[in-house]
Design a protein around this motif. Structure first.
Motif, short mmCIF file in Angstrom:
data_model
loop_
_atom_site.label_atom_id
_atom_site.label_comp_id
_atom_site.label_asym_id
_atom_site.label_seq_id
_atom_site.Cartn_x
_atom_site.Cartn_y
_atom_site.Cartn_z
N LEU A 400 -30.13 -29.45 48.98
CA LEU A 400 -29.37 -28.55 48.12
C LEU A 400 -29.65 -28.86 46.66
O LEU A 400 -29.90 -27.96 45.85
CB LEU A 400 -27.86 -28.74 48.38
N GLN A 401 -29.62 -30.15 46.37
CA GLN A 401 -29.85 -30.54 44.98
C GLN A 401 -31.22 -30.14 44.52
O GLN A 401 -31.39 -29.62 43.40
CB GLN A 401 -29.67 -32.05 44.85
N GLN A 402 -32.19 -30.35 45.40
CA GLN A 402 -33.54 -29.96 45.01
C GLN A 402 -33.58 -28.49 44.68
O GLN A 402 -34.16 -28.06 43.68
CB GLN A 402 -34.50 -30.25 46.17
N GLN A 403 -32.93 -27.74 45.57
CA GLN A 403 -32.92 -26.30 45.32
C GLN A 403 -32.31 -25.97 43.99
O GLN A 403 -32.85 -25.20 43.20
CB GLN A 403 -32.07 -25.64 46.41
N LEU A 404 -31.17 -26.62 43.76
CA LEU A 404 -30.45 -26.25 42.56
C LEU A 404 -31.14 -26.77 41.31
O LEU A 404 -31.09 -26.16 40.26
CB LEU A 404 -29.02 -26.81 42.62
N CYS A 408 -36.61 -23.45 36.58
CA CYS A 408 -36.46 -23.59 35.15
C CYS A 408 -36.52 -22.26 34.40
O CYS A 408 -35.88 -22.09 33.37
CB CYS A 408 -37.51 -24.56 34.61
N ASP A 409 -37.36 -21.21 34.82
CA ASP A 409 -37.32 -19.91 34.15
C ASP A 409 -37.24 -18.80 35.19
O ASP A 409 -37.38 -19.05 36.37
CB ASP A 409 -38.53 -19.74 33.22
N ASP A 410 -37.09 -17.55 34.67
CA ASP A 410 -36.76 -16.45 35.58
C ASP A 410 -37.85 -16.18 36.58
O ASP A 410 -37.60 -15.93 37.76
CB ASP A 410 -36.46 -15.18 34.78
N ASP A 411 -39.10 -16.12 36.07
CA ASP A 411 -40.21 -15.77 36.98
C ASP A 411 -40.25 -16.72 38.16
O ASP A 411 -40.31 -16.29 39.31
CB ASP A 411 -41.54 -15.84 36.23
N THR A 412 -40.24 -17.97 37.77
CA THR A 412 -40.32 -18.95 38.86
C THR A 412 -39.11 -18.83 39.77
O THR A 412 -39.25 -18.95 40.99
CB THR A 412 -40.38 -20.37 38.31
N SER A 413 -37.97 -18.53 39.12
CA SER A 413 -36.78 -18.43 39.99
C SER A 413 -36.92 -17.24 40.91
O SER A 413 -36.58 -17.29 42.09
CB SER A 413 -35.52 -18.31 39.12
N VAL A 414 -37.47 -16.17 40.34
CA VAL A 414 -37.66 -14.99 41.19
C VAL A 414 -38.61 -15.34 42.32
O VAL A 414 -38.38 -15.04 43.49
CB VAL A 414 -38.20 -13.82 40.34
N LEU A 415 -39.71 -16.00 41.90
CA LEU A 415 -40.69 -16.36 42.93
C LEU A 415 -40.04 -17.25 43.98
O LEU A 415 -40.23 -17.06 45.18
CB LEU A 415 -41.86 -17.11 42.29
N LEU A 416 -39.27 -18.19 43.45
CA LEU A 416 -38.66 -19.13 44.39
C LEU A 416 -37.65 -18.44 45.28
O LEU A 416 -37.48 -18.78 46.45
CB LEU A 416 -37.98 -20.27 43.64
N GLN A 417 -36.99 -17.43 44.67
CA GLN A 417 -36.06 -16.71 45.54
C GLN A 417 -36.82 -16.05 46.66
O GLN A 417 -36.31 -15.91 47.77
CB GLN A 417 -35.30 -15.66 44.73
#
Lengths: 552, 456
Positions: A400-404, A408-417
């Motif tokens: 969970l912690q790793q996930q959270l 660091c930025d939106d693109d990567t977060s989108v990708l990660l999502q």
């Protein structure tokens, strides 16, 4: 009677034992003499009865002896020997009775004598025994007396020794004390002497010092090329009150610094120890039997409120420790609570021990008392489970912690999502690939089919043209024959041939259609048109291939 | 381990500079300054008489050379070889001389301990301190009762006036008298500061077992006396962290006091028989050298000859129980050779090395963390000196023969000094970074360079 005695006694005394019986009957003398004689009586009876019996009564003195006997017997209480009416006549029955009575009496006396003898023997042996005992006891008494004397003697000697040792000890102590006193006095003496010498020495030193100073030795000097700068490069300062105060301050600062450091260390140590104690207390509370409250509620009603008190205390202490008080009361509370917990734990352990011992001895009354092995197994299982659960929780937390933590930025977060969908996407892509390949294959196949169809069409066209030509030829040949022959016969062929003709026209139309189709057929369009009716085209293609196959 | 060449020396006067770069040695009246690593002569100075004492200043710029017979102290500068300074005490005589911690003052003790003269190299001022006390000890370097704190800020001086002992505390920067108080001792025998500079240990003559602990501001913190009447304290050592004070006494025991309560926490005994199987006893044994006859050349080379005839030695682990060689002291002499004469903590505070003068061949090493005896080293000859490496728990020992011995928790090793002729190691002195040490004999010295990674 006495006369008779005097006559007979010497005879008796000479005859000794043998005549004793007669004289006893005759004399009726003092009983003691009778007794003695009676005692000795049985023996002589067997020896010489005749002489014995004839001594008392002879032929001459029968009457006298009878009257004497009668007198004696009557005095003894026996009935008279003479008959009642006549004094001279002897009553035989009374004589016999008297004799019988006398015999009975004699027997009785013998028995009595025997008894007395037996008793006499008994008494004699008792006497011997008692005498022996007495002798032994006397011996023992003597021996114990001697022993006592010996022990007393030894005791006395030991006491003497003890006294001597005490005396020695006292002497030694006195000597030690004396020596110590001597040492002390000598020490003071030496100190005094030392001090005296030292004072003298100091005086000498002073004198020497004065002389040295007075000499004003020019040699006492320092010859230096040039003065060196100070280490810190600054100039020397005058010594004033300020500097003195500053020095004092510095010194106190140093001291305070070291004390503060030590106090910090001690505080840290204290805090750690308090933590350890708190932990211990908590563990002790957890070890105690709130788990087994059901069967033992009665016993724990007393402990229950205490436990709650303890927990309250714990809460209080926790709060207080958070504020880091280190006052007396907190410390006392903590130590007291730990002592109470410890006592409770001890009691609990003792109870368990008792239970175990009772269980071992066989009195398993309580259903809750399970054997130690089962208990241990159960606890081990539970511990394992707890560990596993903890590990799972840890790993899950980490994940969970790793996930959270990582985005660091939106693109990567989108990708990660999307990253969870990646797999699916890849799968989909693979499927798309497959699908496209299959599509390509199908296209190729269709292309080949359409080409085959085109060829088939062309061939058909050619075939139809040939057929048409052939039929034309035939028809021409046939018509040339029929002009010569009947029309009717040729009708049936004609009807037959008209059908071919119709068929020919049909064929031609079909050819035309096919030609149209083939003219239209540019590969893709054809494919597309065929695609639109996939099944039909396939089937037709199949059919055409089937047809073309036998042809080809 | 590398050994350098042998150089001449007199009076066991060989000192490494505090910054670790230079080595000063004396030969009669000459002072030679060398580089520590390559032992090249950098400077050469000549004094007026045979030098009896040398000392580096704390900044390694100056060296003082004291000549007690003439009563002269000469100071030399490394930066400026031409600079000279001569201090003449004249008829007052000279008994001891030392630097102040700032490296700019010299304290001279005149004869009969009449006074201490403080000469300044910066100014023309001279100060006098009267009534200094004479403290005679084997293990304290200075003969006077002077002790400087480790940071060099304060100086404690033992004085005696009217048959009473006093302690004066001075601030070294301006020599201001900070505190002056009397001590409850019969005859003060020694003083020593704790490494943290806050506590001063003062102990009495050996006729009375008494040690007093004073705080920096002159308050008496605590007194400790183990017993009466018998001979008392022989040696004292502070642990580097100032946590412990080790007191060695004539009854062959070491008592350790702790710095919180100043009460004894344990005592270490030094019996002649060791029975505890957990203690390792290293015994030095001689081993005969193998003579390989084929390799012998004729005439034999000098080095080979000396190594042939000198016996090698190694350490064997003795089986417990071990009984050590005891020496019975002469009963009716003063200062008998009994009791704990040498005492030293390792720099990491983990070990304490002691020597019982009753058993002069053995060194006892105690584990301070567990407060138990750890190792006993039994040598073939009487131990002259031992000194800990200033950086790590490594002990160097010399016993007056031509070997130097090293002990560390990993093991111990006996090394023959590979020099021609006789080289009796009488003293040794470590370099401040623990890489090398100087081995001193009566007439010579050599440097021993240790490898960075200790193999054994």
């Amino acid at each position: 009677m006495g006369d008779w005695k005097t006559i007979t006694v010497p005879a008796l005394s000479s005859a000794s034992q043998t005549a004793l019986l007669n004289t006893s009957e005759k004399k009726m003398s003092p009983s003691s003499l009778n007794m003695q004689q009676v005692l000795h009586s049985p023996l002589p009876l067997c020896k010489s009865p005749h002489s014995f019996f004839s001594a008392f009564c002879t032929d001459e003195n029968v009457e006298q002896s009878i009257s004497y006997l009668d007198r004696e017997l009557t005095t003894l209480g026996f009935p008279s020997l003479y008959s009642e009416c006549n004094d001279k006549e002897l009553n035989v029955t009374s004589i016999i009775n008297c004799m019988n009575e006398l015999l009975v009496l004699q027997r009785k006396n013998l028995r009595a004598q025997e008894e007395v003898e037996i008793q006499h023997l008994k008494l004699g042996s008792d006497m011997d025994h008692l005498q022996n005992c007495y002798a032994k006891v006397k011996e023992q008494l003597e021996a114990s007396r001697r022993e006592i004397m010996g022990l007393q003697e030894r005791d006395r000697q030991q006491q003497c020794k003890n006294r001597n040792l005490h005396q020695l000890l006292k002497n030694e102590k006195d000597e030690v004390q004396k020596l110590q006193n001597i040492v002390a006095s000598r020490a003071t003496q030496y100190n005094h002497d030392m001090k005296r010498k030292e004072r003298e020495y100091n005086k000498l030193k002073e004198r020497l010092h004065q002389l040295v100073m007075n000499k004003k030795d020019k040699k006492i000097a320092m010859d230096v090329l040039n003065y060196v700068g100070r280490v810190d490069g600054k100039r020397g300062a005058w010594r004033t009150g300020k500097t003195e105060a500053r020095n004092e301050e510095e010194m106190y600062k140093v001291l305070l610094g070291s004390y503060e450091q030590r106090q910090k260390q001690l505080l840290v140590e204290n805090a750690e120890l308090k933590k350890v104690l708190q932990q211990m207390k908590k563990e002790m509370i957890s070890l105690l039997p709130p788990q087994k409250q059901k069967p033992k509620e009665r016993a724990e009603d007393g402990i229950g409120p205490v436990l709650s008190d303890m927990e309250e205390d714990a809460v209080e202490l926790n709060k207080e420790n958070m504020w880091e008080l280190s006052c007396e009361t907190v410390r006392e509370q903590l130590t007291n609570s730990i002592r109470k917990q410890w006592r409770m734990l001890k009691n609990h352990v003792e109870k368990l021990d008792n239970q175990v011992s009772r269980a071992h001895s066989g009195a398993l009354n309580d259903s809750d008392v399970i054997s130690r092995e089962d208990h241990e197994l159960a606890t081990e299982k539970l511990e394992l489970e707890i560990q596993q659960c903890r590990e799972m929780i840890k790993t899950q937390q980490q994940l969970l912690q790793q996930q959270l933590m990582s985005p660091c930025d939106d693109d990567t977060s989108v990708l990660l999502q999307d990253c969870y969908l990646l797999e699916e996407r890849e799968r989909l892509q693979e499927e798309w690939k497959l699908f496209r390949e299959q599509k390509k294959n199908f296209e190729r196949e269709r292309r080949s089919f359409t080409e085959a169809a085109i060829r088939l069409g062309l061939e058909r066209k050619a075939f139809e043209e040939d057929r048409g030509a052939w039929l034309k030829q035939q028809f021409l040949s046939m018509t040339s024959d029929h002009k010569n022959s009947e029309h009717v016969k040729t009708q049936s062929p004609f009807s037959g041939s008209s059908e071919p003709d119709n068929q020919l026209t049909n064929f031609r139309s079909r050819q035309k259609k096919l030609h149209c189709l083939s003219s239209i057929a540019t590969s893709e369009d054809l494919c597309q048109t065929i695609q639109h009716i996939p099944h039909n085209s396939n089937s037709s293609a199949v059919l055409s291939t089937e047809k073309s196959k036998p042809k080809q | 381990m590398n050994f350098s060449e042998v150089f001449k020396l007199s009076g066991l006067l060989c000192r490494v500079s505090p910054d670790g770069k230079y080595l000063a040695s004396c030969v009669q009246y000459r002072l030679i300054v060398r580089d520590v690593n390559n032992l090249q002569i950098l400077q050469l100075y000549s004094c007026l008489d045979q030098i009896q004492y040398i000392e580096w200043s704390s900044d390694s710029l100056f060296i003082l050379c004291a000549m007690y017979k003439r009563g002269i102290v000469q100071v030399w500068s490394l930066e400026q070889p031409d600079w000279h300074c001569k201090i003449d005490e004249g008829s007052a005589g000279l008994v001891a001389s030392c630097w102040s911690p700032d490296g700019r003052h010299i304290l001279n003790t005149t004869e009969f301990h009449l006074r201490i003269t403080v000469w300044s190299l910066c100014t023309k001022s001279v100060s006098y301190i009267k009534y200094p006390k004479a403290c005679q000890h084997d293990f304290l370097i200075s003969l006077t009762g002077i002790a400087f704190t480790k940071d060099g800020r304060y100086m404690a001086l033992a004085e005696r006036r009217d048959c009473k002992d006093f302690i004066s505390l001075f601030v070294c920067s301006d020599w201001q008298l900070l505190r002056h108080f009397d001590t409850e001792t019969q005859d003060l025998a020694g003083i020593e500061w704790a490494p943290n500079g806050c506590v001063l240990a003062v102990w009495d003559t050996c006729l009375e077992y008494k040690i007093l602990l004073y705080s920096l501001d002159g308050r008496l913190l605590s007194t400790y006396s183990a017993y009466e009447w018998s001979l008392g304290i022989k040696s004292v050592a502070w642990s580097p962290s100032s946590q412990f004070l080790a007191i060695g006494s004539y009854d062959e025991k070491v008592r350790i006091l702790n710095h919180v309560t100043w009460k004894k926490i344990t005592e270490f005994e030094h019996p002649a028989t060791i029975a505890n199987p957990k203690i390792i006893v290293y015994k030095e044994v001689e081993k005969c050298p193998r003579v390989e006859t084929e390799i012998l050349a004729f005439p034999p080379a000098r080095v080979e000859a000396s190594s042939l005839f000198s016996t090698q030695s190694k350490y064997d682990i003795s089986q417990i129980p071990v009984s050590l060689q005891c020496v019975k002291p002469i009963a009716d002499r003063a200062n008998p050779r009994i009791g704990i004469g040498m005492l030293s903590f390792s720099p990491d505070n983990c070990f304490l090395a002691t020597k019982n003068d009753n058993i002069p061949n053995a060194i006892w090493i105690w584990d301070v963390q567990k407060l138990k005896l750890f190792v006993v080293l039994e040598q073939l000859y009487a131990v002259q000196l031992f000194q800990w490496d200033p950086c790590q728990p490594r002990l160097a020992i010399c016993t007056g023969n031509s070997k130097v011995y090293l002990w560390s928790p990993a093991g111990c090793v006996s090394v023959q000094v590979p020099v021609e002729g006789d080289f009796q190691v009488l003293s040794l002195c470590w370099h401040s970074n623990g890489d090398c040490m100087a081995l001193l004999s009566k007439d010579n010295f050599c440097m021993c360079y240790l490898e960075k990674e200790e193999g054994k």
